[in-house]
Design a protein around this motif. Structure first.
Motif, PDB file in Angstrom:
ATOM      1  N   LYS A   1       0.827  -1.210   0.000  1.00 33.35           N
ATOM      2  CA  LYS A   1       0.000   0.000   0.000  1.00 33.35           C
ATOM      3  C   LYS A   1       0.859   1.258   0.000  1.00 33.35           C
ATOM      4  O   LYS A   1       0.434   2.328  -0.401  1.00 33.35           O
ATOM      5  N   LEU A   2       2.090   1.102   0.496  1.00 32.37           N
ATOM      6  CA  LEU A   2       2.944   2.270   0.649  1.00 32.37           C
ATOM      7  C   LEU A   2       3.733   2.611  -0.628  1.00 32.37           C
ATOM      8  O   LEU A   2       4.614   3.437  -0.598  1.00 32.37           O
ATOM      9  N   GLU A   3       3.377   1.948  -1.712  1.00 28.85           N
ATOM     10  CA  GLU A   3       4.098   2.225  -2.954  1.00 28.85           C
ATOM     11  C   GLU A   3       3.962   3.705  -3.324  1.00 28.85           C
ATOM     12  O   GLU A   3       2.866   4.253  -3.373  1.00 28.85           O
ATOM     13  N   HIS A   4       5.106   4.310  -3.568  1.00 24.36           N
ATOM     14  CA  HIS A   4       5.112   5.738  -3.881  1.00 24.36           C
ATOM     15  C   HIS A   4       4.632   5.958  -5.313  1.00 24.36           C
ATOM     16  O   HIS A   4       4.911   5.128  -6.169  1.00 24.36           O
ATOM     17  N   PRO A   5       3.917   7.047  -5.566  1.00 23.02           N
ATOM     18  CA  PRO A   5       3.417   7.241  -6.945  1.00 23.02           C
ATOM     19  C   PRO A   5       4.508   7.465  -7.979  1.00 23.02           C
ATOM     20  O   PRO A   5       4.235   7.363  -9.175  1.00 23.02           O
ATOM     21  N   TYR A   6       5.714   7.797  -7.530  1.00 19.69           N
ATOM     22  CA  TYR A   6       6.814   7.991  -8.489  1.00 19.69           C
ATOM     23  C   TYR A   6       8.036   7.221  -8.013  1.00 19.69           C
ATOM     24  O   TYR A   6       8.272   7.126  -6.807  1.00 19.69           O
ATOM     25  N   PRO A   7       8.820   6.686  -8.947  1.00 17.18           N
ATOM     26  CA  PRO A   7      10.023   5.938  -8.535  1.00 17.18           C
ATOM     27  C   PRO A   7      11.133   6.894  -8.105  1.00 17.18           C
ATOM     28  O   PRO A   7      11.004   8.101  -8.242  1.00 17.18           O
ATOM     29  N   LYS A   8      12.230   6.308  -7.627  1.00 16.33           N
ATOM     30  CA  LYS A   8      13.360   7.162  -7.209  1.00 16.33           C
ATOM     31  C   LYS A   8      14.243   7.541  -8.386  1.00 16.33           C
ATOM     32  O   LYS A   8      15.006   8.496  -8.311  1.00 16.33           O
ATOM     33  N   ARG A   9      14.150   6.761  -9.457  1.00 19.73           N
ATOM     34  CA  ARG A   9      14.983   7.008 -10.645  1.00 19.73           C
ATOM     35  C   ARG A   9      14.694   8.401 -11.200  1.00 19.73           C
ATOM     36  O   ARG A   9      13.550   8.826 -11.235  1.00 19.73           O
ATOM     37  N   ARG A  10      15.757   9.075 -11.632  1.00 14.97           N
ATOM     38  CA  ARG A  10      15.592  10.445 -12.127  1.00 14.97           C
ATOM     39  C   ARG A  10      16.167  10.596 -13.520  1.00 14.97           C
ATOM     40  O   ARG A  10      17.135   9.934 -13.872  1.00 14.97           O
ATOM     41  N   ASP A  11      15.565  11.459 -14.282  1.00 14.40           N
ATOM     42  CA  ASP A  11      16.130  11.846 -15.579  1.00 14.40           C
ATOM     43  C   ASP A  11      17.198  12.892 -15.323  1.00 14.40           C
ATOM     44  O   ASP A  11      16.995  13.787 -14.501  1.00 14.40           O
ATOM     45  N   THR A  12      18.323  12.763 -15.994  1.00 10.54           N
ATOM     46  CA  THR A  12      19.355  13.798 -15.832  1.00 10.54           C
ATOM     47  C   THR A  12      19.526  14.546 -17.151  1.00 10.54           C
ATOM     48  O   THR A  12      19.430  13.962 -18.220  1.00 10.54           O
ATOM     49  N   ILE A  13      19.774  15.808 -17.029  1.00  9.15           N
ATOM     50  CA  ILE A  13      20.019  16.625 -18.218  1.00  9.15           C
ATOM     51  C   ILE A  13      21.387  17.248 -18.064  1.00  9.15           C
ATOM     52  O   ILE A  13      21.694  17.813 -17.016  1.00  9.15           O
ATOM     53  N   LYS A  14      22.188  17.116 -19.110  1.00 12.81           N
ATOM     54  CA  LYS A  14      23.495  17.771 -19.070  1.00 12.81           C
ATOM     55  C   LYS A  14      23.273  19.270 -19.183  1.00 12.81           C
ATOM     56  O   LYS A  14      22.600  19.729 -20.109  1.00 12.81           O
ATOM     57  N   ASN A  15      23.835  19.995 -18.219  1.00 11.44           N
ATOM     58  CA  ASN A  15      23.636  21.438 -18.234  1.00 11.44           C
ATOM     59  C   ASN A  15      24.639  22.099 -19.184  1.00 11.44           C
ATOM     60  O   ASN A  15      25.659  22.626 -18.780  1.00 11.44           O
ATOM     61  N   ILE A  16      24.305  22.018 -20.445  1.00  7.92           N
ATOM     62  CA  ILE A  16      25.213  22.576 -21.462  1.00  7.92           C
ATOM     63  C   ILE A  16      24.786  24.016 -21.731  1.00  7.92           C
ATOM     64  O   ILE A  16      23.592  24.306 -21.825  1.00  7.92           O
ATOM     65  N   ILE A  17      25.770  24.894 -21.880  1.00  7.95           N
ATOM     66  CA  ILE A  17      25.440  26.287 -22.213  1.00  7.95           C
ATOM     67  C   ILE A  17      24.919  26.317 -23.643  1.00  7.95           C
ATOM     68  O   ILE A  17      25.478  25.676 -24.537  1.00  7.95           O
TER      69      ILE A  17
ATOM     70  N   ASP B   1       9.628   4.607 -15.558  1.00  8.73           N
ATOM     71  CA  ASP B   1       9.226   5.971 -15.191  1.00  8.73           C
ATOM     72  C   ASP B   1      10.299   6.620 -14.302  1.00  8.73           C
ATOM     73  O   ASP B   1      11.196   5.941 -13.794  1.00  8.73           O
ATOM     74  N   VAL B   2      10.175   7.912 -14.128  1.00  7.51           N
ATOM     75  CA  VAL B   2      11.153   8.661 -13.333  1.00  7.51           C
ATOM     76  C   VAL B   2      10.435   9.551 -12.318  1.00  7.51           C
ATOM     77  O   VAL B   2       9.228   9.771 -12.418  1.00  7.51           O
ATOM     78  N   GLN B   3      11.234  10.046 -11.391  1.00  4.39           N
ATOM     79  CA  GLN B   3      10.665  10.932 -10.363  1.00  4.39           C
ATOM     80  C   GLN B   3      10.402  12.323 -10.914  1.00  4.39           C
ATOM     81  O   GLN B   3       9.526  13.037 -10.447  1.00  4.39           O
ATOM     82  N   ASN B   4      11.215  12.726 -11.913  1.00  5.04           N
ATOM     83  CA  ASN B   4      11.081  14.075 -12.492  1.00  5.04           C
ATOM     84  C   ASN B   4      10.605  13.973 -13.950  1.00  5.04           C
ATOM     85  O   ASN B   4      11.427  13.973 -14.860  1.00  5.04           O
ATOM     86  N   PRO B   5       9.312  13.843 -14.169  1.00  4.59           N
ATOM     87  CA  PRO B   5       8.830  13.647 -15.538  1.00  4.59           C
ATOM     88  C   PRO B   5       8.928  14.905 -16.392  1.00  4.59           C
ATOM     89  O   PRO B   5       9.224  15.997 -15.906  1.00  4.59           O
ATOM     90  N   CYS B   6       8.661  14.705 -17.689  1.00  2.83           N
ATOM     91  CA  CYS B   6       8.583  15.796 -18.681  1.00  2.83           C
ATOM     92  C   CYS B   6       9.904  16.540 -18.872  1.00  2.83           C
ATOM     93  O   CYS B   6       9.901  17.731 -19.144  1.00  2.83           O
ATOM     94  N   MET B   7      11.010  15.817 -18.722  1.00  2.00           N
ATOM     95  CA  MET B   7      12.296  16.448 -19.010  1.00  2.00           C
ATOM     96  C   MET B   7      12.535  16.458 -20.526  1.00  2.00           C
ATOM     97  O   MET B   7      11.938  15.678 -21.260  1.00  2.00           O
ATOM     98  N   LYS B   8      13.429  17.313 -20.953  1.00  4.25           N
ATOM     99  CA  LYS B   8      13.730  17.421 -22.381  1.00  4.25           C
ATOM    100  C   LYS B   8      14.247  16.081 -22.915  1.00  4.25           C
ATOM    101  O   LYS B   8      15.022  15.405 -22.251  1.00  4.25           O
ATOM    102  N   MET B   9      13.781  15.723 -24.113  1.00  5.60           N
ATOM    103  CA  MET B   9      14.232  14.461 -24.700  1.00  5.60           C
ATOM    104  C   MET B   9      15.509  14.709 -25.496  1.00  5.60           C
ATOM    105  O   MET B   9      15.605  15.697 -26.214  1.00  5.60           O
ATOM    106  N   SER B  10      16.459  13.782 -25.352  1.00  6.36           N
ATOM    107  CA  SER B  10      17.681  13.940 -26.144  1.00  6.36           C
ATOM    108  C   SER B  10      17.467  13.307 -27.516  1.00  6.36           C
ATOM    109  O   SER B  10      16.614  12.444 -27.694  1.00  6.36           O
TER     110      SER B  10
ATOM    111  N   VAL C   1      18.576  22.665 -21.917  1.00 11.07           N
ATOM    112  CA  VAL C   1      18.082  21.939 -20.743  1.00 11.07           C
ATOM    113  C   VAL C   1      16.559  21.928 -20.631  1.00 11.07           C
ATOM    114  O   VAL C   1      16.004  21.305 -19.736  1.00 11.07           O
ATOM    115  N   TRP C   2      15.885  22.612 -21.512  1.00 13.95           N
ATOM    116  CA  TRP C   2      14.428  22.701 -21.392  1.00 13.95           C
ATOM    117  C   TRP C   2      13.745  22.597 -22.755  1.00 13.95           C
ATOM    118  O   TRP C   2      14.233  23.138 -23.749  1.00 13.95           O
TER     119      TRP C   2
END
Lengths: 242, 444
Positions: A37-53, B102-111, B43-44
């Motif tokens: 029941k305690l399943e969180h609505p979102y997983p811990k996995r995260r999308d990462t974005i390279k912060n490129i200028i 799925d991810v915790q931070n949805p709707c990120m920019k697609m590469s 990034v967006w």
């Protein structure tokens, strides 16, 4: 199922604090909740974005800003004289500025020889545009191009020496100073030669470059000496560190 | 297969479709889509998400088959956006998209190298299947058709018979050209080009998060109770929620007590398909800006409801909407603008987006309405969700979708402080509507 005491909203089983006010959930019946029941609505996995200028965007904006004087100069020149005259010089000058400032920023790679070669080509183009406007090409061949090539060689040898490790610390400064001294001597020879051939055959050599050369060589020698004497260098660093 | 029994000839339907309904190799971006790639940064990008939560665990193999079949059926979504010299364009891809966790931070920019180059992704978590779409390809309604078709196809793969109506596409059919049409260009009539005269709106302040951080707060409300409250005020659900949202934002500004009060404006996308009977899956929506100007004086909640209600009455008709979209399309058709290189257009559009576009609204409230699906699917689906991605400039946005008796409101926030959704949901609770909250906040 818990309610937030602040907000009055019902909180999902997974919420350990109210997402609206961060008030912690204290539910004495919590231990009775089954784990599924305690399943969180979102997983811990995260999308990462390279912060490129966003270089391309910055370059686009700056290019438009650079384009404005070119357009204005060409428009004014063409309107007044019926064809492009002095506006050629201003156009090539702006292009030279763009190439010097933005080409390395755009490519974002250490390609010193490539950048300086492009700079040299555009610079030579600028010399020729000025020569075309004033109707005299002799100074381009006699002074401008040899000087530009000499500066190009000095810059590239310095960069090559630094990148290969031949030049480091104060030796780099010593080399640059020595090269500057030699540059001034050659420049004076070129100028004197040009004046003697085309303007005043009786003109004497003035030796102004000798003062620069000697000063540069003395300071360069001093720098080499300091670099070799580690104790002296450390002492100077201690007293003059910034 | 259809047959002419008299002559004894049988023609394959697929053969007819192959000759009649050819899908092009590339498409011009529609008028509404043009702004999205131009304003995207490293990034967006404007990405939004629709999701369906099933009642049973998901069979990944069957879902993958369903995804591949749906992608083939809907080239409007199964595509990528590319750069041309003068304009961006859209290119349907004949590849197989892959399911992603799925991810915790949805709707990120697609590469560009992600998911075979598609500008959409399908993500699975527990019983939920989420479709994230780059806004340059489609709007919420177009993406929702894709999601409903995917859900129906998945159930079909599980052996459940789902008929194709209420926006469900048949994956055995070929894509129809009408699904790919540019509604803005097709239906603009240029009777009058009405300019936008919106002023700078009140800006929601807060501690900005980096672009890879997004806070999602979901409120689940009983649809019947919201409808009942709206009816009491003689409003639709959208008007009611927009009215409350506007009131809450107005009160937030009042509490800040600024020297200069700005109009509180909510941007509401209007689905243009019903006005033109369009079947397009691409962008065909127009944003209307509803709200109040506090400089006129103090507003009560009922006055705001009235403002919103009459604004909707006034704005939502074919003639006014056509005047607005005609203005946008006429700008796009300007021959001088057309020959300007894309990179210069990008810069100009960026400035327009920042100073004339996004600054003209305080927040967005997008309501997809009640999800219409075939009754046969009702027993297998728990709920639908609709979520806007982080906006580049405005800090809080809100999206709504209903299914059966669940009205799901998702707030997307790019700032640390949850004061907007807190005020909104508290206001609903105060009005006697029970709200259940969940979020993507981290739990140790």
């Amino acid at each position: 199922m818990s309610y937030c005491v602040n907000c009055g909203v019902k909180l999902a089983e997974s919420e350990k604090s109210c997402p609206l006010c961060h008030c912690p959930v204290v539910n004495p019946m919590d231990s009775e909740c089954s784990p599924e029941k305690l399943e969180h609505p979102y997983p811990k996995r995260r999308d990462t974005i390279k912060n490129i200028i966003d270089r391309k965007f910055i370059i686009s904006v700056m290019s438009i800003i650079y384009l404005l004087p070119i357009v204005i100069c060409i428009a004014v020149d063409t309107l007044l004289r019926g064809r492009m005259t002095w506006s050629v010089i201003s156009t090539v000058s702006v292009v030279l500025c763009w190439v010097i400032v933005f080409l390395p920023y755009l490519l974002d790679k250490e390609l010193a020889m490539f950048y300086t070669s492009i700079d040299l080509i555009v610079l030579v183009g600028l010399f020729f545009s000025i020569a075309w406007y004033v109707g005299n090409y002799r100074w381009v061949w006699g002074i401008a191009i040899p000087t530009a090539i000499l500066a190009y060689v000095i810059i590239n040898v310095t960069v090559y020496g630094v990148s290969r490790g031949f030049l480091h610390n104060l030796y780099t400064g010593a080399f640059v100073l020595g090269a500057t001294g030699i540059f001034c001597v050659i420049l004076e020879v070129l100028i004197w030669n040009y004046i003697r051939r085309f303007l005043d055959p009786a003109r004497n050599f003035e030796y102004w470059s000798a003062y620069v050369f000697i000063s540069c060589i003395i300071i360069a020698g001093l720098l080499c000496y300091i670099e070799r004497k580690k104790t002296l260098k450390r002492g100077l660093e201690k007293r003059f560190h910034i | 297969m259809i047959g002419d029994l008299k002559n004894g000839t049988v023609i394959e339907i697929d053969d007819i479709n192959k000759t009649e309904n050819k899908i092009k190799k590339w498409y011009r971006l529609d008028n509404a889509a043009k702004i999205y790639p131009a304003t995207a940064t490293s990034v967006w990008a404007a990405v939004f998400r629709v999701s369906v939560t099933f009642k049973d665990e998901i069979d990944m193999e069957k879902l993958q088959i369903a995804l591949e079949r749906t992608a083939k059926r809907a080239p409007a979504i199964a595509a990528r956006v590319r750069k041309g010299f003068f304009w961006y364009y859209m290119e349907p891809l004949d590849k197989k998209p892959v399911l992603q966790p799925d991810v915790q931070n949805p709707c990120m920019k697609m590469s560009a190298d992600e998911n075979e180059g598609f500008n959409f992704r399908v993500r699975v978590y527990g019983k939920r299947v989420a479709l994230e779409v780059y806004h340059a390809l489609a709007d919420g309604t177009g993406a929702f058709i894709f999601l409903k078709t995917l859900a129906a196809e998945y159930l079909k793969q599980k052996g459940i018979n789902i008929p194709e109506y209420n926006g469900i596409l048949n994956c055995d059919d070929q894509p129809e050209p009408e699904e790919m049409e540019d509604g803005h260009n097709k239906f603009s009539q240029f009777r009058i080009n009405e300019k936008r005269t919106d002023k700078r709106a009140y800006y929601l302040k807060g501690t900005k998060e980096p672009f890879d951080e997004v806070h999602i707060t979901t409120g689940i409300l009983p649809c019947d109770q919201v409808k009942k409250r709206a009816r009491e005020k003689k409003l639709t659900i959208t008007e009611y929620l927009a009215g409350i949202y506007c009131y809450v934002l107005y009160k937030i500004q009042e509490d800040e007590n600024p020297r200069r009060k700005r109009p509180v404006i909510i941007s509401l996308p209007v689905n243009l398909r019903p006005y033109y009977n369009s079947k397009t899956m691409r962008n065909f929506a127009y944003f209307i800006n509803a709200g109040i100007n506090p400089n006129y004086g103090d507003f009560t909640q009922d006055e705001i409801f009235e403002e919103i209600h009459y604004f909707f009455k006034h704005s939502l008709n074919e003639k006014y909407l056509n005047a607005k979209i005609s203005k946008n399309v006429s700008a796009e058709r300007n021959p001088i603008l057309r020959i300007v290189p894309r990179s210069i257009k990008d810069v100009a559009m960026n400035f327009t987006y920042k100073f004339v576009g996004d600054s003209r609204n305080t927040s967005t409230l997008s309501n997809l309405g009640l999800a219409d699906i075939p009754g046969e699917m009702n027993d297998h689906i728990d709920r639908f969700d609709f979520m806007l991605g982080r906006s580049r400039f405005t800090n809080v946005n809100c999206a709504v979708v209903g299914f059966q008796n669940k009205l799901v409101i998702n707030f997307t926030r790019g700032i640390k402080e949850p004061y907007v959704e807190r005020a909104f949901f508290r206001e609903l609770v105060k009005r006697g509507i029970p709200v259940e909250i969940e979020s993507n906040q981290e739990v140790e």
